[in-house]
Structure formats: C-alpha cells, structure tokens
Design an enzyme around this catalytic site. Structure first.
Site, PDB file in Angstrom:
ATOM      1  N   GLU A   1       0.971  -1.091   0.021  1.00  0.00           N
ATOM      2  CA  GLU A   1       0.208   0.058   0.021  1.00  0.00           C
ATOM      3  C   GLU A   1       0.807   1.138   0.127  1.00  0.00           C
ATOM      4  O   GLU A   1       0.491   2.451  -0.476  1.00  0.00           O
ATOM      5  CB  GLU A   1      -1.074   0.053   1.051  1.00  0.00           C
ATOM      6  CG  GLU A   1      -1.890  -1.107   1.288  1.00  0.00           C
ATOM      7  CD  GLU A   1      -1.143  -2.387   1.671  1.00  0.00           C
ATOM      8  OE1 GLU A   1      -0.440  -2.285   2.880  1.00  0.00           O
ATOM      9  OE2 GLU A   1      -1.666  -3.491   0.996  1.00  0.00           O
TER      10      GLU A   1
ATOM     11  N   ASP B   1      11.748  -1.885  -5.393  1.00  0.00           N
ATOM     12  CA  ASP B   1      11.375  -1.373  -6.477  1.00  0.00           C
ATOM     13  C   ASP B   1      11.290   0.185  -6.255  1.00  0.00           C
ATOM     14  O   ASP B   1      11.658   0.985  -7.039  1.00  0.00           O
ATOM     15  CB  ASP B   1       9.883  -2.018  -6.587  1.00  0.00           C
ATOM     16  CG  ASP B   1      10.011  -3.249  -7.610  1.00  0.00           C
ATOM     17  OD1 ASP B   1      11.058  -3.663  -7.930  1.00  0.00           O
ATOM     18  OD2 ASP B   1       8.768  -3.679  -7.960  1.00  0.00           O
TER      19      ASP B   1
ATOM     20  N   THR C   1      15.555  -9.480   0.975  1.00  0.00           N
ATOM     21  CA  THR C   1      15.255 -10.009   2.357  1.00  0.00           C
ATOM     22  C   THR C   1      13.941 -11.418   2.232  1.00  0.00           C
ATOM     23  O   THR C   1      13.779 -11.896   3.194  1.00  0.00           O
ATOM     24  CB  THR C   1      15.023  -9.184   3.478  1.00  0.00           C
ATOM     25  OG1 THR C   1      13.866  -8.592   3.088  1.00  0.00           O
ATOM     26  CG2 THR C   1      16.194  -8.512   3.665  1.00  0.00           C
TER      27      THR C   1
ATOM     28  N   LYS D   1      14.202  -3.956 -13.301  1.00  0.00           N
ATOM     29  CA  LYS D   1      12.972  -3.301 -13.091  1.00  0.00           C
ATOM     30  C   LYS D   1      12.767  -2.538 -11.780  1.00  0.00           C
ATOM     31  O   LYS D   1      12.991  -3.176 -10.678  1.00  0.00           O
ATOM     32  CB  LYS D   1      11.770  -4.100 -13.533  1.00  0.00           C
ATOM     33  CG  LYS D   1      11.603  -4.506 -14.890  1.00  0.00           C
ATOM     34  CD  LYS D   1      10.263  -4.837 -15.437  1.00  0.00           C
ATOM     35  CE  LYS D   1       9.961  -6.384 -15.161  1.00  0.00           C
ATOM     36  NZ  LYS D   1       8.499  -6.672 -15.773  1.00  0.00           N
TER      37      LYS D   1
ATOM     38  N   LYS E   1      -0.803  -1.568 -10.992  1.00  0.00           N
ATOM     39  CA  LYS E   1       0.497  -1.880 -10.203  1.00  0.00           C
ATOM     40  C   LYS E   1       1.795  -1.615 -11.161  1.00  0.00           C
ATOM     41  O   LYS E   1       1.619  -1.601 -12.472  1.00  0.00           O
ATOM     42  CB  LYS E   1       0.371  -3.436  -9.969  1.00  0.00           C
ATOM     43  CG  LYS E   1      -0.314  -3.873  -8.761  1.00  0.00           C
ATOM     44  CD  LYS E   1       0.324  -5.083  -8.592  1.00  0.00           C
ATOM     45  CE  LYS E   1       1.606  -5.098  -8.004  1.00  0.00           C
ATOM     46  NZ  LYS E   1       2.323  -6.363  -7.594  1.00  0.00           N
TER      47      LYS E   1
ATOM     48  N   THR F   1      12.876 -15.621   8.930  1.00  0.00           N
ATOM     49  CA  THR F   1      11.914 -14.914   9.481  1.00  0.00           C
ATOM     50  C   THR F   1      10.747 -14.574   8.361  1.00  0.00           C
ATOM     51  O   THR F   1       9.786 -14.043   8.970  1.00  0.00           O
ATOM     52  CB  THR F   1      12.395 -13.535  10.062  1.00  0.00           C
ATOM     53  OG1 THR F   1      13.341 -12.975   9.319  1.00  0.00           O
ATOM     54  CG2 THR F   1      13.244 -13.975  11.338  1.00  0.00           C
TER      55      THR F   1
ATOM     56  N   HIS G   1       1.502 -15.026 -15.775  1.00  0.00           N
ATOM     57  CA  HIS G   1       1.427 -13.590 -15.609  1.00  0.00           C
ATOM     58  C   HIS G   1       0.342 -12.952 -16.628  1.00  0.00           C
ATOM     59  O   HIS G   1       0.575 -11.790 -17.079  1.00  0.00           O
ATOM     60  CB  HIS G   1       2.615 -12.795 -15.726  1.00  0.00           C
ATOM     61  CG  HIS G   1       3.644 -12.955 -14.414  1.00  0.00           C
ATOM     62  ND1 HIS G   1       4.186 -14.254 -14.185  1.00  0.00           N
ATOM     63  CD2 HIS G   1       4.248 -12.355 -13.190  1.00  0.00           C
ATOM     64  CE1 HIS G   1       4.722 -14.266 -13.116  1.00  0.00           C
ATOM     65  NE2 HIS G   1       4.755 -12.969 -12.463  1.00  0.00           N
TER      66      HIS G   1
ATOM     67  N   HIS H   1       0.930 -11.814  -5.115  1.00  0.00           N
ATOM     68  CA  HIS H   1       1.198 -12.048  -6.324  1.00  0.00           C
ATOM     69  C   HIS H   1       1.485 -13.520  -6.611  1.00  0.00           C
ATOM     70  O   HIS H   1       0.709 -13.770  -7.586  1.00  0.00           O
ATOM     71  CB  HIS H   1       2.280 -11.139  -6.859  1.00  0.00           C
ATOM     72  CG  HIS H   1       3.034 -11.261  -7.962  1.00  0.00           C
ATOM     73  ND1 HIS H   1       2.182 -10.928  -9.256  1.00  0.00           N
ATOM     74  CD2 HIS H   1       3.987 -11.788  -8.403  1.00  0.00           C
ATOM     75  CE1 HIS H   1       2.885 -10.953 -10.180  1.00  0.00           C
ATOM     76  NE2 HIS H   1       3.993 -11.691  -9.874  1.00  0.00           N
TER      77      HIS H   1
HETATM   78  N1  LIG Z   1      11.321  -5.244 -10.114  1.00  0.00           N
HETATM   79  C1  LIG Z   1      10.620  -6.833 -10.390  1.00  0.00           C
HETATM   80  O1  LIG Z   1      11.098  -7.342 -11.286  1.00  0.00           O
HETATM   81  C2  LIG Z   1       9.983  -7.344  -9.293  1.00  0.00           C
HETATM   82  C3  LIG Z   1       9.671  -8.715  -9.629  1.00  0.00           C
HETATM   83  C4  LIG Z   1       8.780  -9.341  -8.641  1.00  0.00           C
HETATM   84  C5  LIG Z   1       8.135  -8.691  -7.846  1.00  0.00           C
HETATM   85  N2  LIG Z   1       8.084  -7.362  -7.899  1.00  0.00           N
HETATM   86  C6  LIG Z   1       7.686  -6.416  -6.703  1.00  0.00           C
HETATM   87  O2  LIG Z   1       7.957  -7.016  -5.513  1.00  0.00           O
HETATM   88  C7  LIG Z   1       6.786  -7.098  -4.566  1.00  0.00           C
HETATM   89  C8  LIG Z   1       6.625  -8.154  -3.858  1.00  0.00           C
HETATM   90  O3  LIG Z   1       7.784  -8.362  -3.056  1.00  0.00           O
HETATM   91  P1  LIG Z   1       7.633  -9.352  -1.990  1.00  0.00           P
HETATM   92  O4  LIG Z   1       6.832 -10.449  -2.078  1.00  0.00           O
HETATM   93  O5  LIG Z   1       9.054  -9.293  -1.409  1.00  0.00           O
HETATM   94  O6  LIG Z   1       6.914  -8.357  -0.677  1.00  0.00           O
HETATM   95  P2  LIG Z   1       7.239  -7.313   0.257  1.00  0.00           P
HETATM   96  O7  LIG Z   1       8.452  -6.445  -0.054  1.00  0.00           O
HETATM   97  O8  LIG Z   1       5.957  -6.515   0.805  1.00  0.00           O
HETATM   98  O9  LIG Z   1       7.620  -8.304   1.559  1.00  0.00           O
HETATM   99  C9  LIG Z   1       6.428  -9.054   2.186  1.00  0.00           C
HETATM  100  C10 LIG Z   1       6.479  -8.825   3.725  1.00  0.00           C
HETATM  101  O10 LIG Z   1       7.590  -9.289   4.241  1.00  0.00           O
HETATM  102  C11 LIG Z   1       8.342  -8.341   5.155  1.00  0.00           C
HETATM  103  N3  LIG Z   1       9.569  -8.787   4.872  1.00  0.00           N
HETATM  104  C12 LIG Z   1      10.635  -8.670   4.286  1.00  0.00           C
HETATM  105  N4  LIG Z   1      11.711  -9.405   4.468  1.00  0.00           N
HETATM  106  C13 LIG Z   1      11.353 -10.045   5.754  1.00  0.00           C
HETATM  107  C14 LIG Z   1      12.104 -10.858   6.312  1.00  0.00           C
HETATM  108  N5  LIG Z   1      13.429 -11.422   6.110  1.00  0.00           N
HETATM  109  N6  LIG Z   1      11.553 -11.398   7.410  1.00  0.00           N
HETATM  110  C15 LIG Z   1      10.418 -11.270   7.818  1.00  0.00           C
HETATM  111  N7  LIG Z   1       9.314 -10.343   7.265  1.00  0.00           N
HETATM  112  C16 LIG Z   1      10.164  -9.655   6.074  1.00  0.00           C
HETATM  113  C17 LIG Z   1       7.894  -7.203   4.434  1.00  0.00           C
HETATM  114  O11 LIG Z   1       7.951  -5.984   5.590  1.00  0.00           O
HETATM  115  C18 LIG Z   1       6.782  -7.247   3.888  1.00  0.00           C
HETATM  116  O12 LIG Z   1       5.735  -7.023   4.933  1.00  0.00           O
HETATM  117  C19 LIG Z   1       5.755  -6.402  -5.245  1.00  0.00           C
HETATM  118  O13 LIG Z   1       5.281  -4.808  -5.160  1.00  0.00           O
HETATM  119  C20 LIG Z   1       6.204  -6.714  -6.899  1.00  0.00           C
HETATM  120  O14 LIG Z   1       5.517  -5.693  -7.669  1.00  0.00           O
HETATM  121  C21 LIG Z   1       9.204  -6.828  -8.597  1.00  0.00           C
HETATM  122 ZN   LIG Z   2       5.788 -12.542 -11.021  1.00  0.00          ZN
END
Ligand SMILES: NC(=O)c1ccc[n+]([C@@H]2O[C@H](COP(=O)([O-])OP(=O)(O)OC[C@H]3O[C@@H](n4cnc5c(N)ncnc54)[C@H](O)[C@@H]3O)[C@@H](O)[C@H]2O)c1
Ligand SMILES: [Zn+2]
Length: 404
Positions: free
Chosen positions: A103, A139, A159, A172, A181, A202, A281, A297
């Site tokens: 968000e 990102d 992480t 990207k 998005k 974690t 996708h 996702h």
């Molecule tokens: N640039 C790209 O090519 C690309 C590819 C795939 C996804 N994305 C983007 O990535 C996002 C999704 O990423 P995500 O799934 O990592 O979600 P996120 O970054 O929201 O992380 C998920 C949750 O885990 C928490 N968190 C992070 N590291 C942690 C850890 N080590 N231990 C415990 N909690 C932790 C975060 O605070 C968050 O609440 C989307 O916005 C998507 O658009 C980008």
């Molecule tokens: Zn994907």
C-alpha cells in the site's frame, strides 16, 4: 551521428508559403553497456564477510558513507546486526527505515528516498544507496536511485524469497500509480545484488509459498531438473529449510536465479514481447485486481499457471500425466489452483488486457512439455472454459493431500 539530407521541394507547397528550413535530420545512436552482479552468499551480516562492505566501497579504514534504506520489519529483525556490520567496517551509514508494504509503494515514497539522498549530500558516483528489504522496497529505492540526478549507484539486499529469486535479480524498478501496479517505473540495474538465504528464516510461510510460485514457473518453462528437484523436496520446504540452505535448497535457489538471469539477459529492456517469464502472468493481474481478500502475487500466478497447464493439456502440448504432476506441485507448494472470481469471463478479460499489453497479440507462453515453452496466439474462449474445468475437476478430486 549520421547526417541525413532530405530533398527540398522545388517550390514552396505549404498553404501559407512559409519558408522551410533546410531539410536536415540528425540521427543519434549510442549504446550503454549494462552490467551487474548477482551474488549468492552466506553470513552476509557477519563482519567477517566482506561482500556488503566491498559493495559500498569500504575497506575497514573509514571515510566511506552510505545511505542504508531498510524495510521496517527487517529493521526490527536485523537492524542491530546491520548496524554492527557497518560499524565494524568503519562505514558511516545514514539510516532510513521505511514501510515495505504494497500500500505504501507509491511515488511519494521514492521521493522520500531522494530527499534523504539530498540531505545526506550523497556523492554522485562513489557513495551508494543500499536497500535491504523485500520486492516492494527494492522497487521503490531502485526507482529513487534511477531518478536521482538521472542515476545513482545502488546495492540490493533482498530479504524475501520473491526478492531473492525475482525482484532482486532483474533491472525493473517501479511504484504503483492510480489503480495500476508498477505503472511508474524504470529499467535501472543495481551495481550488485547480494542474496543471503538466511534472511528467509523469519519470512512467514505464506510468503515462502509466494516465492515458490515464481520458482515453479522457472521449472515449468525451462528447467525440468528443477521441476523434479521441487517434486522431491517441496514437502520439506519451509522458511527454516530455505534459510539453512542445504544442498537441495541451495540448488533450488541458484537454479531459479540462474534461469531467471538466463531469460532476462538477452531481453533486459523487454523489447521482445514473447517473454517466457510472463508464464503465469497473463490472467493473474486481473485476478489480483479483483480478489478480495487480496491474494499475494505468487498466489495469483499459481492460479494462472494452473489454467495454463490445463490449456497446454487441452491443446495437446502437455500429456495429462504431466499436467497432473504440474498441478500437484503447485498445490503441494501450498498455493491455490483455483479462485472463486477466476471464471471463464475473467479469463477472457485477462487475455484481452494481456493482448493490449503485448502489442496486439496473445503471445501466451504455454509449456510444451515440462521444462519447455512455446508461445501461442490463438487461444479461444472455449479453450479457456475447458481449461478451467480441467483444473476444477483436478482440484475437486485431488488425492495427493492438502499440500505441505
Ligand atoms: N522489479 C521486479 O522485477 C519485481 C519482480 C517481482 C516482484 N516485484 C515486486 O515485489 C513486490 C513483492 O515483493 P515481496 O513479495 O518481497 O513483498 P514485500 O516486499 O511486501 O515483503 C513482504 C512482507 O515481508 C516483510 N519482510 C521482508 N523481509 C522479511 C524478512 N526477512 N523476514 C520477515 N519479514 C520480512 C515485509 O516487511 C513485508 O511485510 C511487489 O510489489 C512486486 O511488484 C518486482
Ligand atoms: Zn511475478
């Protein structure tokens, strides 16, 4: 630079007889090599591991500064270790702790990062921004780095599993805008991505499954060995086993990363729209938009992959046994195969949107046997409906247990 001289008309032809300047066009063509490292390491936050210090240019003798942007949750868990690490390497780190929630993935957040860069007076080429967090924060910070003075060096420390096998691996960047998005974004490579599976300890199990969806995708489109390895190990995959990174998990993670890089490298700017990494996708964006409560996702990707497996089966690209194996793996990873709003109508809407996104053609990646991919452009509404039925029939009669 090429000078192109265009022929002049013999007489003035505009309505008002405006004299035309000489017809000269300059065509500029330049190339910019892009190179970055993706490194899988262990004990990243142990002061004896020089990888992160090297990434910010520190040699332990002081005089080095960095802006470290950390996900708020990650800061709670690893903040002390991170601070101790930089202190041990005599690095003067400025800390910016931010929300990593979807968000808050908005332009203002990226602007906040650039503000911190300005306040710190970060040097343009030699001082780095380090982002430590999941895909969201990577990102956002990647976008900020690409905007700041039209490009400032940055280092990624993903992480989450999605961060380590997907978001942290490509080039990207982006933020959400309006209802879309990642609508605002750039292609901007970091100098280095440092991946340490220890961070996964974690990560909540649901987010591990979320990342597994992208790993299963790589297996289905290009790596039959990875698929078999996943079949053998999926029941034991957890935050802990991933973090321990024994030989099987190490192979799972490294094959997923290598496969992703192999696909991305020749098409880094997505000039070719037939992208096998788009597998799963095609329909998932429409599902993500409508699912309430929201899906992660990877969960939407799983539902999309399931229907694509069935589509391939229906078109004779994939044997029924192979299709069932693929569906079983998705389910065993703790991912959904179906969703109440994922109807034949929604599939058609999703495909129509994808056609716009893919410049007028479906370019739908389908598995042509496990570990291989083809693109098709002639999927019909009837095929979509039949594929959905195939998945529902499988899900309703599944005898392989509730997954892990
Ligand atoms: N640039 C790209 O090519 C690309 C590819 C795939 C996804 N994305 C983007 O990535 C996002 C999704 O990423 P995500 O799934 O990592 O979600 P996120 O970054 O929201 O992380 C998920 C949750 O885990 C928490 N968190 C992070 N590291 C942690 C850890 N080590 N231990 C415990 N909690 C932790 C975060 O605070 C968050 O609440 C989307 O916005 C998507 O658009 C980008
Ligand atoms: Zn994907």
């Amino acid at each position: 630079m090429t000078e192109i001289t265009t022929a002049q008309p013999s007489r003035l032809t505009t309505a008002f007889d405006i004299p035309r300047p000489p017809g000269l066009t300059w065509y500029v063509q330049a190339q910019q090599p892009v190179g970055y490292e993706v490194s899988l390491t262990r004990g990243l936050l142990s002061p004896v591991n020089p990888a992160l210090a090297k990434a910010v240019g520190a040699d332990g003798r002081g005089g080095v500064r960095a802006l470290v942007v950390v996900d708020r949750v990650v800061d709670k868990l690893y903040g002390t270790a991170l601070r101790d690490y930089f202190a041990a390497w005599q690095t003067d780190a400025t800390w910016l702790v931010m929300s990593g929630d979807e968000e808050t993935k908005v332009l203002e957040q990226a602007v906040d990062v650039t503000r911190a860069m300005t306040e710190m007076g970060i040097l343009r080429r030699t001082e780095r921004v380090v982002v430590v967090g999941g895909g969201v924060l990577m990102d956002v910070v990647g976008l900020a780095a690409s905007l700041y003075r039209r490009g400032a060096p940055y280092v990624r420390v993903p992480t989450t599993l999605v961060g380590q096998v997907d978001a942290g691996v490509g080039v990207k960047t982006g933020v959400n805008h309006g209802t879309h998005k990642n609508r605002l974004g750039t292609y901007f490579a970091p100098e280095v991505t440092l991946i340490d599976p220890e961070f996964l300890r974690t990560v909540p199990e649901r987010h591990i499954a979320n990342g597994l969806a992208e790993i299963i995708k790589m297996a289905l489109i290009k790596d039959a060995d990875l698929f078999r390895l996943l079949e053998e190990t999926v029941a034991h995959i957890s935050s802990d086993t991933m973090a321990n990174c024994g030989s099987a998990m190490s192979e799972v993670i490294s094959r997923a990363i290598a496969g992703m890089l192999d696909e991305l490298e020749p098409n880094l700017w997505e000039s070719v729209l037939e992208r096998s990494v788009d597998y799963g996708h095609t329909f998932s964006p429409s599902l993500e938009l409508r699912a309430d409560p929201p899906l992660l996702h990877g969960e939407a990707v799983a539902v999309d992959m399931a229907v694509c497996v069935a589509l391939a089966e229906g078109r004779g690209l994939l044997g029924t046994t192979e299709a069932h194996r693929a569906l079983a793996l998705i389910a065993a990873a703790g991912l959904p195969l179906t969703h109440p709003v994922f109807t034949p109508e929604l599939l058609q809407v999703g495909l129509a949107d994808a056609v716009k996104h893919r410049d007028g053609l479906q370019r739908l990646p389908l598995t042509d046997g496990i570990g291989s991919c083809v693109f098709v452009n002639d999927v019909t509404a009837a095929q979509l409906a039949a594929a959905l039925e195939f998945v529902h029939a499988y899900a309703d009669h599944r005898t392989d247990g509730p997954g892990r």
